[in-house]
Design a protein around this motif. Structure first.
Motif, PDB file in Angstrom:
ATOM      1  N   ASP A 253     -12.775 -11.366   6.345  1.00 49.70           N
ATOM      2  CA  ASP A 253     -13.324 -10.020   6.520  1.00 49.70           C
ATOM      3  C   ASP A 253     -12.245  -8.957   6.329  1.00 49.70           C
ATOM      4  OD1 ASP A 253     -15.802 -11.069   6.996  1.00 49.70           O
ATOM      5  OD2 ASP A 253     -15.661 -10.941   9.184  1.00 49.70           O
ATOM      6  N   GLY A 254     -11.073  -9.219   6.896  1.00 52.02           N
ATOM      7  CA  GLY A 254      -9.969  -8.278   6.726  1.00 52.02           C
ATOM      8  C   GLY A 254      -9.554  -8.151   5.265  1.00 52.02           C
ATOM      9  N   TRP A 255      -9.549  -9.279   4.547  1.00 47.36           N
ATOM     10  CA  TRP A 255      -9.201  -9.248   3.123  1.00 47.36           C
ATOM     11  C   TRP A 255     -10.219  -8.434   2.329  1.00 47.36           C
ATOM     12  CZ3 TRP A 255      -5.439  -9.707  -0.133  1.00 47.36           C
ATOM     13  CH2 TRP A 255      -5.721  -9.844  -1.491  1.00 47.36           C
ATOM     14  N   ARG A 256     -11.507  -8.564   2.665  1.00 47.95           N
ATOM     15  CA  ARG A 256     -12.523  -7.788   1.965  1.00 47.95           C
ATOM     16  C   ARG A 256     -12.304  -6.285   2.180  1.00 47.95           C
ATOM     17  NH1 ARG A 256     -16.093 -12.210   3.090  1.00 47.95           N
ATOM     18  NH2 ARG A 256     -16.567 -11.355   5.167  1.00 47.95           N
ATOM     19  N   GLU A 257     -11.977  -5.909   3.415  1.00 46.67           N
ATOM     20  CA  GLU A 257     -11.693  -4.495   3.670  1.00 46.67           C
ATOM     21  C   GLU A 257     -10.474  -4.035   2.875  1.00 46.67           C
ATOM     22  OE1 GLU A 257     -13.293  -2.269   5.286  1.00 46.67           O
ATOM     23  OE2 GLU A 257     -14.739  -3.383   6.497  1.00 46.67           O
ATOM     24  N   PHE A 258      -9.466  -4.882   2.804  1.00 46.63           N
ATOM     25  CA  PHE A 258      -8.235  -4.567   2.072  1.00 46.63           C
ATOM     26  C   PHE A 258      -8.504  -4.479   0.567  1.00 46.63           C
ATOM     27  CE2 PHE A 258      -4.523  -6.097  -0.287  1.00 46.63           C
ATOM     28  CZ  PHE A 258      -3.494  -5.312   0.209  1.00 46.63           C
ATOM     29  N   ALA A 259      -9.150  -5.492   0.011  1.00 48.95           N
ATOM     30  CA  ALA A 259      -9.320  -5.574  -1.436  1.00 48.95           C
ATOM     31  C   ALA A 259     -10.366  -4.602  -1.963  1.00 48.95           C
ATOM     32  CB  ALA A 259      -9.702  -7.004  -1.827  1.00 48.95           C
ATOM     33  N   SER A 260     -11.270  -4.129  -1.112  1.00 49.48           N
ATOM     34  CA  SER A 260     -12.331  -3.232  -1.573  1.00 49.48           C
ATOM     35  C   SER A 260     -11.844  -1.811  -1.792  1.00 49.48           C
ATOM     36  CB  SER A 260     -13.487  -3.224  -0.566  1.00 49.48           C
ATOM     37  OG  SER A 260     -13.078  -2.642   0.668  1.00 49.48           O
ATOM     38  N   ARG A 261     -10.642  -1.503  -1.379  1.00 47.88           N
ATOM     39  CA  ARG A 261     -10.089  -0.159  -1.531  1.00 47.88           C
ATOM     40  C   ARG A 261      -8.932  -0.204  -2.516  1.00 47.88           C
ATOM     41  NH1 ARG A 261     -12.199  -0.832   3.401  1.00 47.88           N
ATOM     42  NH2 ARG A 261     -13.247   0.965   4.377  1.00 47.88           N
ATOM     43  N   GLN A 262      -9.190   0.287  -3.712  1.00 46.50           N
ATOM     44  CA  GLN A 262      -8.199   0.183  -4.780  1.00 46.50           C
ATOM     45  C   GLN A 262      -6.876   0.824  -4.392  1.00 46.50           C
ATOM     46  OE1 GLN A 262      -8.273   2.637  -8.522  1.00 46.50           O
ATOM     47  NE2 GLN A 262      -8.932   0.698  -9.432  1.00 46.50           N
ATOM     48  N   TRP A 263      -6.926   1.970  -3.718  1.00 44.80           N
ATOM     49  CA  TRP A 263      -5.697   2.677  -3.384  1.00 44.80           C
ATOM     50  C   TRP A 263      -4.790   1.853  -2.495  1.00 44.80           C
ATOM     51  CZ3 TRP A 263      -4.808   3.905   1.771  1.00 44.80           C
ATOM     52  CH2 TRP A 263      -5.919   3.857   2.634  1.00 44.80           C
ATOM     53  N   ILE A 264      -5.368   0.990  -1.634  1.00 45.35           N
ATOM     54  CA  ILE A 264      -4.524   0.179  -0.752  1.00 45.35           C
ATOM     55  C   ILE A 264      -3.818  -0.908  -1.536  1.00 45.35           C
ATOM     56  CG2 ILE A 264      -4.502  -1.463   1.155  1.00 45.35           C
ATOM     57  CD1 ILE A 264      -6.589   0.072   2.539  1.00 45.35           C
ATOM     58  N   TRP A 265      -4.610  -1.732  -2.255  1.00 49.56           N
ATOM     59  CA  TRP A 265      -3.950  -2.894  -2.875  1.00 49.56           C
ATOM     60  C   TRP A 265      -3.036  -2.501  -4.026  1.00 49.56           C
ATOM     61  CZ3 TRP A 265      -4.944  -3.777  -7.960  1.00 49.56           C
ATOM     62  CH2 TRP A 265      -6.197  -3.418  -8.493  1.00 49.56           C
ATOM     63  N   VAL A 266      -3.329  -1.376  -4.682  1.00 47.81           N
ATOM     64  CA  VAL A 266      -2.438  -0.922  -5.746  1.00 47.81           C
ATOM     65  C   VAL A 266      -1.089  -0.491  -5.164  1.00 47.81           C
ATOM     66  CG1 VAL A 266      -2.041   0.941  -7.405  1.00 47.81           C
ATOM     67  CG2 VAL A 266      -4.211  -0.289  -7.404  1.00 47.81           C
ATOM     68  N   VAL A 267      -1.103   0.290  -4.084  1.00 46.71           N
ATOM     69  CA  VAL A 267       0.157   0.756  -3.498  1.00 46.71           C
ATOM     70  C   VAL A 267       0.915  -0.399  -2.843  1.00 46.71           C
ATOM     71  CG1 VAL A 267       1.190   2.303  -1.795  1.00 46.71           C
ATOM     72  CG2 VAL A 267      -0.707   3.109  -3.207  1.00 46.71           C
ATOM     73  N   VAL A 268       0.214  -1.342  -2.244  1.00 49.88           N
ATOM     74  CA  VAL A 268       0.898  -2.506  -1.675  1.00 49.88           C
ATOM     75  C   VAL A 268       1.572  -3.321  -2.787  1.00 49.88           C
ATOM     76  CG1 VAL A 268       0.553  -4.712  -0.491  1.00 49.88           C
ATOM     77  CG2 VAL A 268      -0.516  -2.630   0.401  1.00 49.88           C
ATOM     78  N   ALA A 269       0.878  -3.484  -3.931  1.00 54.59           N
ATOM     79  CA  ALA A 269       1.501  -4.172  -5.062  1.00 54.59           C
ATOM     80  C   ALA A 269       2.725  -3.411  -5.556  1.00 54.59           C
ATOM     81  CB  ALA A 269       0.489  -4.339  -6.196  1.00 54.59           C
ATOM     82  N   GLN A 270       2.609  -2.078  -5.629  1.00 51.46           N
ATOM     83  CA  GLN A 270       3.756  -1.253  -5.999  1.00 51.46           C
ATOM     84  C   GLN A 270       4.918  -1.480  -5.044  1.00 51.46           C
ATOM     85  OE1 GLN A 270       3.132   2.834  -5.053  1.00 51.46           O
ATOM     86  NE2 GLN A 270       5.229   3.442  -5.549  1.00 51.46           N
ATOM     87  N   PHE A 271       4.619  -1.480  -3.752  1.00 51.75           N
ATOM     88  CA  PHE A 271       5.690  -1.607  -2.765  1.00 51.75           C
ATOM     89  C   PHE A 271       6.294  -2.998  -2.737  1.00 51.75           C
ATOM     90  CE2 PHE A 271       5.717   2.533  -1.268  1.00 51.75           C
ATOM     91  CZ  PHE A 271       6.693   2.657  -0.284  1.00 51.75           C
ATOM     92  N   SER A 272       5.537  -4.015  -3.103  1.00 49.42           N
ATOM     93  CA  SER A 272       6.134  -5.348  -3.148  1.00 49.42           C
ATOM     94  C   SER A 272       7.284  -5.379  -4.151  1.00 49.42           C
ATOM     95  CB  SER A 272       5.074  -6.391  -3.505  1.00 49.42           C
ATOM     96  OG  SER A 272       4.615  -6.224  -4.839  1.00 49.42           O
ATOM     97  N   LEU A 273       7.127  -4.662  -5.273  1.00 46.78           N
ATOM     98  CA  LEU A 273       8.205  -4.579  -6.257  1.00 46.78           C
ATOM     99  C   LEU A 273       9.293  -3.611  -5.815  1.00 46.78           C
ATOM    100  CD1 LEU A 273       6.049  -4.492  -9.511  1.00 46.78           C
ATOM    101  CD2 LEU A 273       7.305  -6.434  -8.561  1.00 46.78           C
ATOM    102  N   MET A 274       8.908  -2.482  -5.229  1.00 42.49           N
ATOM    103  CA  MET A 274       9.897  -1.519  -4.763  1.00 42.49           C
ATOM    104  C   MET A 274      10.783  -2.098  -3.677  1.00 42.49           C
ATOM    105  SD  MET A 274       8.070   2.222  -4.682  1.00 42.49           S
ATOM    106  CE  MET A 274       9.509   2.853  -3.828  1.00 42.49           C
ATOM    107  N   VAL A 275      10.175  -2.801  -2.720  1.00 45.30           N
ATOM    108  CA  VAL A 275      10.965  -3.383  -1.631  1.00 45.30           C
ATOM    109  C   VAL A 275      11.915  -4.441  -2.180  1.00 45.30           C
ATOM    110  CG1 VAL A 275      10.831  -4.796   0.457  1.00 45.30           C
ATOM    111  CG2 VAL A 275       9.303  -2.834   0.168  1.00 45.30           C
ATOM    112  N   MET A 276      11.478  -5.196  -3.186  1.00 46.44           N
ATOM    113  CA  MET A 276      12.372  -6.158  -3.830  1.00 46.44           C
ATOM    114  C   MET A 276      13.611  -5.445  -4.382  1.00 46.44           C
ATOM    115  SD  MET A 276      11.587  -8.773  -6.999  1.00 46.44           S
ATOM    116  CE  MET A 276      11.401  -7.424  -8.186  1.00 46.44           C
ATOM    117  N   ALA A 277      13.396  -4.319  -5.089  1.00 56.68           N
ATOM    118  CA  ALA A 277      14.523  -3.577  -5.654  1.00 56.68           C
ATOM    119  C   ALA A 277      15.382  -2.951  -4.565  1.00 56.68           C
ATOM    120  CB  ALA A 277      13.993  -2.493  -6.599  1.00 56.68           C
ATOM    121  N   ILE A 278      14.745  -2.413  -3.525  1.00 59.48           N
ATOM    122  CA  ILE A 278      15.488  -1.749  -2.465  1.00 59.48           C
ATOM    123  C   ILE A 278      16.300  -2.753  -1.643  1.00 59.48           C
ATOM    124  CG2 ILE A 278      15.191  -0.471  -0.295  1.00 59.48           C
ATOM    125  CD1 ILE A 278      12.826   0.949  -1.739  1.00 59.48           C
ATOM    126  N   GLN A 279      15.718  -3.926  -1.401  1.00 61.33           N
ATOM    127  CA  GLN A 279      16.484  -4.961  -0.698  1.00 61.33           C
ATOM    128  C   GLN A 279      17.726  -5.339  -1.493  1.00 61.33           C
ATOM    129  OE1 GLN A 279      16.089  -5.654   2.379  1.00 61.33           O
ATOM    130  NE2 GLN A 279      14.445  -7.119   2.744  1.00 61.33           N
TER     131      GLN A 279
END
Length: 412
Positions: free
Chosen positions: A215-241
């Motif tokens: 249920d939590g995943w459906r709430e997360f995945a149903s909102r494009q703005w959330i999963w797009v920014v989280v995907a962005q941050f997964s790469l940004m945090v990799m670079a920042i680390q």
């Protein structure tokens, strides 16, 4: 000025003040911990960097493994109780580590088990924190509440880094860990005093943990703005680390003058985080996620300056810009999530957010050293900047990111 005074009126709310005080003290305990744990372990007889690596891994792995479960727990149970349990569990872990260091009984499995307690505590505390804020703060004061909580946390990180290092130098890592554990315990007591009315959060029908995660995943995945920014941050945090953890300190050692230069960089960033929070109190963009993502572009600046061998004052100024932008992003992001996500699934969505954003961080740390050897430190830092910029530009292609609008609220 009148607007700031009106916003700061939130501090007259007893429940918010308790939450703010507890969170500030808890972050102070967290800021004590890294220096105390690192030097406490390294000063043990026969200890090596590998010993510290094992203990830190034992702390971080449970945090990742239990993050999603922590979101389920915080959505099922009263979040005040979940946070209280997390603070006390954190205190228990650090008191156990302190006792071992002070008594000299330090088998590696026992040290790792105590460190794992703090990792589990982190995993259950952070999703509950995200969810409890809208239970305590009125809707029209959410952004102010998030900003004030960020201000307290940032001030604690700065103070804790200084006080923690001084405590380790004067009294040793064991006693510094005692202080850290005591701070977590005090935060737990303050959270216990917080009273959140049972009716303030809708109660969801009970399901299995897996069903709650779906249920939590459906709430997360149903909102494009959330999963797009989280995907962005997964790469940004990799670079920042990679940039913050390895490449920046390496370049400071090679060309900037060593630890003092890197300390100046971190100080500039810390001052920027405080300035960013003050700015975010009154910033009310109609498209908060678009503004938040645009603010990620300037965060590449310090890595560009480092890669181009800019003077130290310019690099420190770039770090200040990074601190401002990241903290404004954080306040806008948290506030938007709390407004847009249903209360009964907010902690689960938050746990997916945190897990997704952080999951590539260790990869950045692993690749930084080989990248510096293969391409050179400056070129590797420019590569980090490129990852930040390209991932941000990709996120801006999303209509969900560009078009999400904040509700019009009347400030009271």
């Amino acid at each position: 000025m009148d607007s700031y005074v009106r916003d700061l009126g939130l501090l007259r709310d007893r429940r918010f003040t308790l939450l703010l005080t507890a969170r500030t003290i808890s972050v102070l305990g967290s800021a004590f911990a890294p220096v105390a744990l690192a030097f406490g372990i390294l000063n043990l007889p026969g200890a090596t960097a590998s010993t510290l690596s094992v203990v830190l891994t034992a702390e971080s792995l449970p945090m990742i493994v239990f993050m999603l479960v922590g979101g389920v727990i915080a959505d099922r149970l009263p979040r005040q109780r979940v946070m209280m349990a997390g603070e006390f569990l954190m205190a228990a872990g650090f008191f156990a580590l302190a006792a071992m260091l002070l008594t000299g009984w330090t088998p590696l499995p026992a040290l790792s088990a105590a460190a794992a307690l703090s990792g589990v505590a982190t995993a259950i505390t952070f999703p509950a924190l995200t969810g409890i804020i809208p239970e305590v703060v009125p809707l029209d004061r959410l952004q102010t509440g998030n900003a004030l909580l960020g201000l307290g946390a940032n001030a604690s990180r700065v103070a804790g880094a200084v006080l923690g290092g001084g405590t380790v130098v004067l009294f040793g890592g064991g006693w510094a860990l005692v202080v850290s554990g005591a701070l977590f315990a005090v935060a737990g007591v303050l959270i216990a005093m917080l009273r959140v009315q049972p009716g303030e959060r809708p109660r969801a029908e009970r399901h299995s943990v897996l069903a709650d995660l779906r249920d939590g995943w459906r709430e997360f995945a149903s909102r494009q703005w959330i999963w797009v920014v989280v995907a962005q941050f997964s790469l940004m945090v990799m670079a920042i680390q990679a940039g913050h953890g390895v490449l920046g300190p390496l370049l400071a050692k090679e060309t900037l003058g060593g630890p003092a230069a890197w300390s100046a960089f971190l100080a500039g960033e810390a001052v920027g985080t405080i300035a960013g929070v003050l700015l975010s109190i009154r910033l009310r963009p109609r498209r908060p996620i678009l503004v938040a993502v645009l603010l990620c572009l300037p965060t590449a600046l310090p890595y560009v300056l480092l890669g181009l061998d800019a003077p130290l004052w310019g690099i420190v100024a770039g770090a200040f810009v990074l601190g401002v932008c990241f903290d404004v992003f954080g306040v806008l992001w948290q506030t938007t999530m709390q407004r847009e996500i249903p209360a009964d699934s907010l902690s689960r969505v938050s746990s997916y957010d945190m897990l997704g954003s952080l999951m590539f961080g260790p990869i950045g740390l692993l690749l930084a050293g080989p990248a510096a050897s293969l391409f050179g430190t400056e070129q590797a830092l420019l590569g980090c900047a490129a990852i930040v910029v390209l991932s941000t530009l990709a996120a801006l292609l999303s209509p969900g990111v560009r078009n999400l609008r904040a509700p019009r609220l009347t400030l009271t």
